[in-house]
Enzyme design. Structure first.
Site, PDB file in Angstrom:
ATOM      1  N   ASP A  15      -6.459  -4.018  -0.433  1.00 21.00           N
ATOM      2  CA  ASP A  15      -7.204  -4.546  -2.088  1.00 21.00           C
ATOM      3  C   ASP A  15      -7.290  -3.682  -2.892  1.00 21.00           C
ATOM      4  O   ASP A  15      -7.146  -3.216  -4.495  1.00 21.00           O
ATOM      5  CB  ASP A  15      -8.464  -5.652  -1.959  1.00 21.00           C
ATOM      6  CG  ASP A  15      -8.044  -6.437  -0.623  1.00 21.00           C
ATOM      7  OD1 ASP A  15      -7.020  -7.434  -0.629  1.00 21.00           O
ATOM      8  OD2 ASP A  15      -8.037  -5.772   0.542  1.00 21.00           O
ATOM      9  N   GLU A 252       0.574  -3.356   2.354  1.00 22.72           N
ATOM     10  CA  GLU A 252       0.979  -2.507   1.949  1.00 22.72           C
ATOM     11  C   GLU A 252       1.758  -1.657   0.697  1.00 22.72           C
ATOM     12  O   GLU A 252       2.506  -1.122  -0.066  1.00 22.72           O
ATOM     13  CB  GLU A 252       1.689  -3.397   0.596  1.00 22.72           C
ATOM     14  CG  GLU A 252       0.704  -4.385  -0.326  1.00 22.72           C
ATOM     15  CD  GLU A 252       0.773  -6.114  -1.122  1.00 22.72           C
ATOM     16  OE1 GLU A 252       1.005  -5.789  -1.811  1.00 22.72           O
ATOM     17  OE2 GLU A 252       0.851  -6.291   0.263  1.00 22.72           O
TER      18      GLU A 252
HETATM   19  O1  TRH Z   1      -5.832  -0.952   4.023  1.00 23.74           O
HETATM   20  P1  TRH Z   1      -4.502  -1.878   4.378  1.00 23.74           P
HETATM   21  O2  TRH Z   1      -5.095  -1.480   5.810  1.00 23.74           O
HETATM   22  O3  TRH Z   1      -4.970  -3.042   3.324  1.00 23.74           O
HETATM   23  C1  TRH Z   1      -3.746  -4.394   4.091  1.00 23.74           C
HETATM   24  C2  TRH Z   1      -2.790  -4.812   3.177  1.00 23.74           C
HETATM   25  O4  TRH Z   1      -3.926  -4.988   1.290  1.00 23.74           O
HETATM   26  C3  TRH Z   1      -2.825  -5.694   3.998  1.00 23.74           C
HETATM   27  O5  TRH Z   1      -1.690  -6.260   2.207  1.00 23.74           O
HETATM   28  C4  TRH Z   1      -2.931  -6.563   3.559  1.00 23.74           C
HETATM   29  O6  TRH Z   1      -2.844  -8.338   4.927  1.00 23.74           O
HETATM   30  C5  TRH Z   1      -4.288  -5.892   5.068  1.00 23.74           C
HETATM   31  O7  TRH Z   1      -5.030  -5.682   4.459  1.00 23.74           O
HETATM   32  C6  TRH Z   1      -5.230  -7.394   5.700  1.00 23.74           C
HETATM   33  O8  TRH Z   1      -3.495  -0.840   3.876  1.00 23.74           O
HETATM   34  P2  TRH Z   1      -2.583  -0.368   2.413  1.00 23.74           P
HETATM   35  O9  TRH Z   1      -2.592  -1.363   1.460  1.00 23.74           O
HETATM   36  O10 TRH Z   1      -1.529   0.853   2.674  1.00 23.74           O
HETATM   37  O11 TRH Z   1      -3.628   0.298   2.019  1.00 23.74           O
HETATM   38  C7  TRH Z   1      -4.467   1.748   2.342  1.00 23.74           C
HETATM   39  C8  TRH Z   1      -5.315   2.308   0.687  1.00 23.74           C
HETATM   40  O12 TRH Z   1      -6.421   3.202   1.437  1.00 23.74           O
HETATM   41  C9  TRH Z   1      -3.904   2.954   0.175  1.00 23.74           C
HETATM   42  O13 TRH Z   1      -4.468   3.096  -1.935  1.00 23.74           O
HETATM   43  C10 TRH Z   1      -4.752   4.601   0.210  1.00 23.74           C
HETATM   44  C11 TRH Z   1      -5.801   4.654   0.656  1.00 23.74           C
HETATM   45  N1  TRH Z   1      -6.271   5.364   1.973  1.00 23.74           N
HETATM   46  C12 TRH Z   1      -6.876   6.407   1.619  1.00 23.74           C
HETATM   47  O14 TRH Z   1      -7.293   6.563  -0.268  1.00 23.74           O
HETATM   48  N2  TRH Z   1      -7.140   7.623   2.117  1.00 23.74           N
HETATM   49  C13 TRH Z   1      -7.269   7.420   3.314  1.00 23.74           C
HETATM   50  O15 TRH Z   1      -8.027   8.013   4.370  1.00 23.74           O
HETATM   51  C14 TRH Z   1      -6.332   6.886   3.895  1.00 23.74           C
HETATM   52  C15 TRH Z   1      -6.329   6.172   4.984  1.00 23.74           C
HETATM   53  C16 TRH Z   1      -5.751   5.887   3.106  1.00 23.74           C
END
Ligand code: TRH
Length: 348
Positions: A15, A252
């Site tokens: 989010d 996503e």
């Molecule tokens: O954290 P997520 O698993 O979020 C999810 C999605 O919103 C999904 O649709 C929902 O159903 C679920 O939660 C419950 O994964 P996502 O969407 O890839 O987001 C991760 C964010 O974190 C992305 O913007 C990349 C960022 N990130 C960093 O900035 N630094 C890091 O070290 C890592 C591993 C990720």
């Protein structure tokens, strides 16, 4: 225009990741004014850490939306509730007494399913008197598009960002690099153990928190080296994806970034009890693999279901070529600027 984006962090980082990316796009690329209200500033700050201040972007605590003396004088032109989060009642009340109520948008989850185009941008009158529009991100031209910014340059810069500099020095030049960002239920141990049977060296970059997914007693041969990353800023994570030979991603945002990084990847989609995630995954793979060979189709399906890598890894060269074609196709179909541009266009 002035935009208020509301972000409630349910779990994980998705989010915050999407809202931060959208806020940056709207301000940096499209010169809009954005206030991002978030109920979990520490998480948002982690993703944004190290980013220089952005003209026109204010990041504020959730409560500031309704305890701010400037309201309702500074009512925005657009209000976005990310992923159906509930706007504070006092904030909504302040919108209702403005002379020109804003456009209210619910930003939905991304899906490649074909129904998305039929539901995208539809209006839904609310009991409080404002009309809410449902904005669906998507791959097809009749959807809200994808968040593209910041678009990873190809080829990406070789110099690692500060947060990854130390680990980068330890990587072995001849090893294949795999980044892993998955959910705890993944059969990671079996997967890594099988990877070790392949005739290659692998540097495995486990993103923050993933150490706890592995049994401390796990023994792997020297061909496999594990690296445990700290939580790194979002831009650095994007860079990491572009530097690996293979990426495992999950929500996503990382899912889209892996595609823009132009690298083979699979999507560990969030598992839902009614198996809705399988329908979503199939819709994406059908699109992604539209013109792929039967061998690659089978490899991608196997990989996406955590089948052991020895069954599909030999398809990697083919998959690499496919990843390049896919990014080019995506960018062609989103040549209008993708989600941020489509939002702007819709509101105008
Ligand atoms: O954290 P997520 O698993 O979020 C999810 C999605 O919103 C999904 O649709 C929902 O159903 C679920 O939660 C419950 O994964 P996502 O969407 O890839 O987001 C991760 C964010 O974190 C992305 O913007 C990349 C960022 N990130 C960093 O900035 N630094 C890091 O070290 C890592 C591993 C990720």
């Amino acid at each position: 225009m002035r935009w208020d984006i509301f972000c409630q962090i349910v779990d994980n980082y998705g989010d915050a990741g999407i809202c931060w990316r959208l806020a940056r796009s709207l301000t940096i690329r499209y010169k809009q004014e954005v206030r991002l209200f978030c109920d979990d500033l520490p998480t948002l700050n982690l993703l944004a850490s190290g980013h220089p201040p952005i003209a026109g972007l204010e990041i504020l605590p959730w409560e500031a939306s309704h305890s701010n003396a400037r309201h309702p004088l500074s009512a925005p032109e657009v209000v976005i509730e990310a992923f159906g989060c509930k706007l504070p009642q006092r904030y909504v009340a302040s919108l209702l007494i403005t002379t020109r109520p804003p456009v209210l948008i619910n930003l939905e989850y991304l899906s490649a399913e074909s129904w998305v185009g039929d539901y995208h941008a539809k209006a839904s009158p609310q009991t409080h008197g404002l009309t809410k529009y449902f904005f669906f991100p998507g791959f097809q031209t009749n959807t809200g598009g994808l968040l593209l910014e910041p678009l990873p340059p190809i080829p990406p810069p070789l110099q690692p960002p500060h947060s990854l500099a130390t680990i980068w020095q330890q990587l072995r030049p001849a090893a294949k690099r795999i980044s892993i960002f998955c959910y705890p239920a993944a059969p990671l141990q079996e997967w890594l153990t099988d990877l070790a049977t392949l005739n290659d060296q692998f540097d495995i970059l486990l993103t923050f928190g993933h150490a706890s997914y592995l049994d401390q007693s796990l023994e792997l041969p020297r061909t496999i080296q594990l690296y445990y990353l700290p939580f790194i800023p979002q831009d650095d994570y994007d860079w990491l994806l572009s530097q690996c030979d293979f990426n495992i991603v999950r929500g996503e945002d990382s899912f889209v970034r892996a595609q823009l990084a132009e690298k083979p990847f699979f999507w560990h989609i969030y598992p839902q009890t009614d198996l809705a995630h399988e329908v979503k995954l199939k819709a994406f793979l059908d699109l992604y693999l539209e013109n792929a060979s039967p061998a690659l189709i089978s490899a991608c399906w196997q990989a996406s279901h955590w089948q052991v890598p020895s069954t599909w890894w030999p398809q990697l060269p083919r998959w690499e070529a496919h990843a390049k074609l896919w990014r080019a196709k995506l960018l062609k179909e989103q040549a209008d600027g993708g989600l941020a541009a489509r939002l702007l266009h819709f509101v105008e």
